[in-house]
Motif scaffolding. Structure first.
Motif, PDB file in Angstrom:
ATOM      1  N   LEU A 103       0.832  -1.200   0.000  1.00 53.10           N
ATOM      2  CA  LEU A 103       0.000   0.000   0.000  1.00 53.10           C
ATOM      3  C   LEU A 103       0.876   1.263   0.000  1.00 53.10           C
ATOM      4  O   LEU A 103       0.564   2.249  -0.684  1.00 53.10           O
ATOM      5  N   VAL A 104       1.969   1.242   0.748  1.00 57.99           N
ATOM      6  CA  VAL A 104       2.890   2.377   0.745  1.00 57.99           C
ATOM      7  C   VAL A 104       3.487   2.568  -0.645  1.00 57.99           C
ATOM      8  O   VAL A 104       3.598   3.700  -1.146  1.00 57.99           O
ATOM      9  N   ALA A 105       3.869   1.462  -1.301  1.00 57.23           N
ATOM     10  CA  ALA A 105       4.444   1.555  -2.647  1.00 57.23           C
ATOM     11  C   ALA A 105       3.438   2.152  -3.632  1.00 57.23           C
ATOM     12  O   ALA A 105       3.787   2.999  -4.472  1.00 57.23           O
ATOM     13  N   GLU A 106       2.176   1.712  -3.533  1.00 59.26           N
ATOM     14  CA  GLU A 106       1.140   2.281  -4.393  1.00 59.26           C
ATOM     15  C   GLU A 106       0.976   3.768  -4.115  1.00 59.26           C
ATOM     16  O   GLU A 106       0.868   4.585  -5.050  1.00 59.26           O
ATOM     17  N   GLY A 107       0.973   4.134  -2.843  1.00 59.01           N
ATOM     18  CA  GLY A 107       0.811   5.538  -2.478  1.00 59.01           C
ATOM     19  C   GLY A 107       1.955   6.393  -2.982  1.00 59.01           C
ATOM     20  O   GLY A 107       1.742   7.494  -3.519  1.00 59.01           O
ATOM     21  N   GLU A 108       3.174   5.918  -2.831  1.00 57.25           N
ATOM     22  CA  GLU A 108       4.336   6.694  -3.282  1.00 57.25           C
ATOM     23  C   GLU A 108       4.308   6.880  -4.798  1.00 57.25           C
ATOM     24  O   GLU A 108       4.663   7.952  -5.303  1.00 57.25           O
ATOM     25  N   LEU A 151       1.566   9.449  -5.559  1.00 53.73           N
ATOM     26  CA  LEU A 151       1.997  10.790  -5.150  1.00 53.73           C
ATOM     27  C   LEU A 151       2.984  11.394  -6.141  1.00 53.73           C
ATOM     28  O   LEU A 151       3.086  12.615  -6.260  1.00 53.73           O
ATOM     29  N   SER A 152       3.699  10.547  -6.851  1.00 55.77           N
ATOM     30  CA  SER A 152       4.673  11.045  -7.836  1.00 55.77           C
ATOM     31  C   SER A 152       4.031  11.346  -9.188  1.00 55.77           C
ATOM     32  O   SER A 152       4.685  11.907 -10.065  1.00 55.77           O
ATOM     33  N   CYS A 153       2.773  10.955  -9.363  1.00 49.49           N
ATOM     34  CA  CYS A 153       2.093  11.125 -10.643  1.00 49.49           C
ATOM     35  C   CYS A 153       1.243  12.397 -10.640  1.00 49.49           C
ATOM     36  O   CYS A 153       0.514  12.656  -9.679  1.00 49.49           O
ATOM     37  N   THR A 154       1.348  13.155 -11.712  1.00 48.53           N
ATOM     38  CA  THR A 154       0.463  14.306 -11.911  1.00 48.53           C
ATOM     39  C   THR A 154      -0.064  14.220 -13.334  1.00 48.53           C
ATOM     40  O   THR A 154       0.554  14.735 -14.264  1.00 48.53           O
ATOM     41  N   HIS A 155      -1.182  13.551 -13.473  1.00 47.89           N
ATOM     42  CA  HIS A 155      -1.736  13.304 -14.806  1.00 47.89           C
ATOM     43  C   HIS A 155      -3.256  13.400 -14.743  1.00 47.89           C
ATOM     44  O   HIS A 155      -3.878  12.892 -13.805  1.00 47.89           O
ATOM     45  N   PRO A 156      -3.880  14.035 -15.746  1.00 50.30           N
ATOM     46  CA  PRO A 156      -5.333  14.240 -15.682  1.00 50.30           C
ATOM     47  C   PRO A 156      -6.161  12.970 -15.745  1.00 50.30           C
ATOM     48  O   PRO A 156      -7.339  12.986 -15.378  1.00 50.30           O
ATOM     49  N   TYR A 157      -5.571  11.850 -16.200  1.00 51.38           N
ATOM     50  CA  TYR A 157      -6.342  10.615 -16.321  1.00 51.38           C
ATOM     51  C   TYR A 157      -5.920   9.553 -15.312  1.00 51.38           C
ATOM     52  O   TYR A 157      -6.246   8.378 -15.466  1.00 51.38           O
ATOM     53  N   ILE A 158      -5.192   9.968 -14.273  1.00 46.34           N
ATOM     54  CA  ILE A 158      -4.808   9.059 -13.188  1.00 46.34           C
ATOM     55  C   ILE A 158      -5.283   9.679 -11.869  1.00 46.34           C
ATOM     56  O   ILE A 158      -5.095  10.872 -11.633  1.00 46.34           O
ATOM     57  N   VAL A 159      -5.902   8.868 -11.024  1.00 48.14           N
ATOM     58  CA  VAL A 159      -6.418   9.372  -9.749  1.00 48.14           C
ATOM     59  C   VAL A 159      -5.297  10.035  -8.950  1.00 48.14           C
ATOM     60  O   VAL A 159      -4.131   9.610  -8.996  1.00 48.14           O
ATOM     61  N   ARG A 160      -5.637  11.078  -8.222  1.00 45.86           N
ATOM     62  CA  ARG A 160      -4.648  11.834  -7.455  1.00 45.86           C
ATOM     63  C   ARG A 160      -4.617  11.357  -6.006  1.00 45.86           C
ATOM     64  O   ARG A 160      -5.667  11.164  -5.382  1.00 45.86           O
ATOM     65  N   ALA A 161      -3.411  11.169  -5.481  1.00 49.10           N
ATOM     66  CA  ALA A 161      -3.239  10.838  -4.063  1.00 49.10           C
ATOM     67  C   ALA A 161      -2.879  12.098  -3.283  1.00 49.10           C
ATOM     68  O   ALA A 161      -2.157  12.958  -3.783  1.00 49.10           O
ATOM     69  N   TYR A 162      -3.368  12.199  -2.051  1.00 43.91           N
ATOM     70  CA  TYR A 162      -3.060  13.330  -1.181  1.00 43.91           C
ATOM     71  C   TYR A 162      -1.900  13.025  -0.235  1.00 43.91           C
ATOM     72  O   TYR A 162      -1.017  13.841  -0.026  1.00 43.91           O
ATOM     73  N   GLU A 163      -1.957  11.848   0.380  1.00 38.88           N
ATOM     74  CA  GLU A 163      -0.890  11.496   1.322  1.00 38.88           C
ATOM     75  C   GLU A 163      -1.010  10.027   1.716  1.00 38.88           C
ATOM     76  O   GLU A 163      -2.036   9.377   1.486  1.00 38.88           O
ATOM     77  N   VAL A 164       0.074   9.520   2.300  1.00 36.46           N
ATOM     78  CA  VAL A 164       0.043   8.226   2.981  1.00 36.46           C
ATOM     79  C   VAL A 164       0.085   8.528   4.472  1.00 36.46           C
ATOM     80  O   VAL A 164       1.097   9.018   4.993  1.00 36.46           O
ATOM     81  N   HIS A 185       4.330   4.457 -18.142  1.00 37.30           N
ATOM     82  CA  HIS A 185       5.489   3.746 -18.697  1.00 37.30           C
ATOM     83  C   HIS A 185       6.724   4.640 -18.722  1.00 37.30           C
ATOM     84  O   HIS A 185       7.846   4.180 -18.442  1.00 37.30           O
ATOM     85  N   ASP A 186       6.542   5.917 -19.058  1.00 35.14           N
ATOM     86  CA  ASP A 186       7.673   6.848 -19.075  1.00 35.14           C
ATOM     87  C   ASP A 186       8.286   7.013 -17.685  1.00 35.14           C
ATOM     88  O   ASP A 186       9.468   7.370 -17.559  1.00 35.14           O
ATOM     89  N   ARG A 187       7.504   6.762 -16.662  1.00 35.35           N
ATOM     90  CA  ARG A 187       7.992   6.848 -15.284  1.00 35.35           C
ATOM     91  C   ARG A 187       8.563   5.519 -14.802  1.00 35.35           C
ATOM     92  O   ARG A 187       8.955   5.384 -13.636  1.00 35.35           O
ATOM     93  N   ALA A 212     -11.811   9.643 -18.533  1.00 33.76           N
ATOM     94  CA  ALA A 212     -11.477   8.380 -17.891  1.00 33.76           C
ATOM     95  C   ALA A 212     -10.409   8.634 -16.843  1.00 33.76           C
ATOM     96  O   ALA A 212      -9.447   9.366 -17.084  1.00 33.76           O
ATOM     97  N   ARG A 213     -10.578   8.064 -15.663  1.00 36.66           N
ATOM     98  CA  ARG A 213      -9.581   8.195 -14.594  1.00 36.66           C
ATOM     99  C   ARG A 213      -9.155   6.783 -14.195  1.00 36.66           C
ATOM    100  O   ARG A 213      -9.980   5.974 -13.738  1.00 36.66           O
ATOM    101  N   VAL A 214      -7.891   6.490 -14.362  1.00 35.39           N
ATOM    102  CA  VAL A 214      -7.341   5.177 -14.016  1.00 35.39           C
ATOM    103  C   VAL A 214      -7.090   5.141 -12.512  1.00 35.39           C
ATOM    104  O   VAL A 214      -6.492   6.060 -11.944  1.00 35.39           O
ATOM    105  N   ILE A 215      -7.550   4.076 -11.880  1.00 32.56           N
ATOM    106  CA  ILE A 215      -7.366   3.896 -10.441  1.00 32.56           C
ATOM    107  C   ILE A 215      -6.668   2.568 -10.174  1.00 32.56           C
ATOM    108  O   ILE A 215      -6.420   1.783 -11.086  1.00 32.56           O
ATOM    109  N   ASP A 216      -6.362   2.317  -8.914  1.00 32.57           N
ATOM    110  CA  ASP A 216      -5.823   1.048  -8.404  1.00 32.57           C
ATOM    111  C   ASP A 216      -4.507   0.664  -9.079  1.00 32.57           C
ATOM    112  O   ASP A 216      -4.464  -0.139 -10.012  1.00 32.57           O
ATOM    113  N   LEU A 217      -3.433   1.235  -8.558  1.00 31.42           N
ATOM    114  CA  LEU A 217      -2.089   0.878  -9.014  1.00 31.42           C
ATOM    115  C   LEU A 217      -1.447  -0.134  -8.071  1.00 31.42           C
ATOM    116  O   LEU A 217      -0.234  -0.195  -7.913  1.00 31.42           O
TER     117      LEU A 217
END
Length: 274
Positions: free
Chosen positions: A62-67, A70-83, A134-136, A155-160
């Motif tokens: 869960l920490v790995a998913e959160g990190e 948190l490193s992603c800033t993309h309009p089609y990927i869900v945004r994380a606030y914090e772990v 993929h670029d990341r 479309a917003r991609v969730i669950d990494l």
């Protein structure tokens, strides 16, 4: 007495995050609609199930998913606030609340099918999000209608949760009937595995059916190929052939994400940016 059930309304998932409603219990995590006292807004929270608090690998994942989020800033990927951290010391992933429904629920068990133009927009947005990932240096590896939120035409991609870098992989990590064949078998996994995932989403969105859902075995994609999408739905030839190409058993035979994006752009009928 050790608590094993989900939290009730008003109880805090982590300091400053009282529960509004328990949303879902998965194999390893509970998800909640919660209130952020710091942001004065709702948020979506993913927490380790209480009975798995001692399982360190569950919390680490869960920490790995959160990190990663948190490193992603993309309009089609869900945004994380914090772990954050729960009272029992386990991690808690706090994300934005999305206002739409999952694509899975919108398709409504085959009752709803997307138009050609809608398929083009959906596919372009998925390609955009996944190319960024993929670029990341990461693969998503669990693309399916249940992991896509449709929100105001986006479309917003969730669950990494199973996202990982390309390379050697043990078999079976992902959703059984959604995994690319190489994910099921194990071995080297790369970007073509996510091309498969996008193709599967587009196939189901176009036809209303998942091509491997009714098979009796756990991993039918190892022994059979998906029927041509045009056997269930009339689509432009180039689009249909590209969706079929995404679901080829051999990863090297699938289209690249840039090629897939270009074909989907033609389906929208709009001029693309330079």
């Amino acid at each position: 007495m050790t608590r094993t059930g989900p939290l009730r309304r008003g109880q805090e998932v982590a300091p400053g995050y009282p529960v509004i409603e328990h949303v879902r219990r998965g194999e390893a995590y509970d998800t909640y609609d919660a209130w952020s006292r710091r942001r004065y807004s709702r948020c979506f929270v993913k927490a380790v199930r209480p009975n798995l608090a001692a399982e360190r690998e569950v919390g680490d994942a869960l920490v790995a998913e959160g990190e990663l989020l948190l490193s992603c800033t993309h309009p089609y990927i869900v945004r994380a606030y914090e772990v954050a951290e729960a009272a029992n010391g386990t991690p808690v992933l706090v994300m934005e609340t999305l206002g739409g429904a999952t694509l899975e629920s919108l398709l409504d068990d085959g009752e709803r099918r997307l138009t050609t133009r809608e398929l083009g927009y959906l596919g372009q947005q998925l390609c955009s999000a996944i190319r960024y990932l993929h670029d990341r240096g990461y693969l998503h590896l669990d693309l399916k209608p249940g992991n896509i939120i449709a929100e105001f035409g986006r479309a917003r991609v969730i669950d990494l949760g199973v996202a990982r870098p390309p390379g050697p992989s043990r078999g079976g990590t992902g959703t059984p009937r959604c995994m690319a064949p190489e994910q099921v078998r194990g071995g080297t996994v790369g970007p073509p595995a996510d091309v498969w995932g996008i193709g599967l989403v587009l196939y189901e969105s176009a036809t209303g059916c998942q091509p491997f859902a009714d098979a009796p075995e756990d991993h039918p994609q190892l022994t059979r190929t998906a029927p041509p999408v045009r056997s269930a739905r009339r689509l432009p030839k180039a689009l249909a052939e590209t969706i079929d190409g995404c679901l080829r058993p051999r990863p090297e035979d699938r289209p690249t994400l840039p090629h897939l994006h270009d074909v989907l752009a033609e389906a929208t009928g709009e001029e693309q940016p330079p």
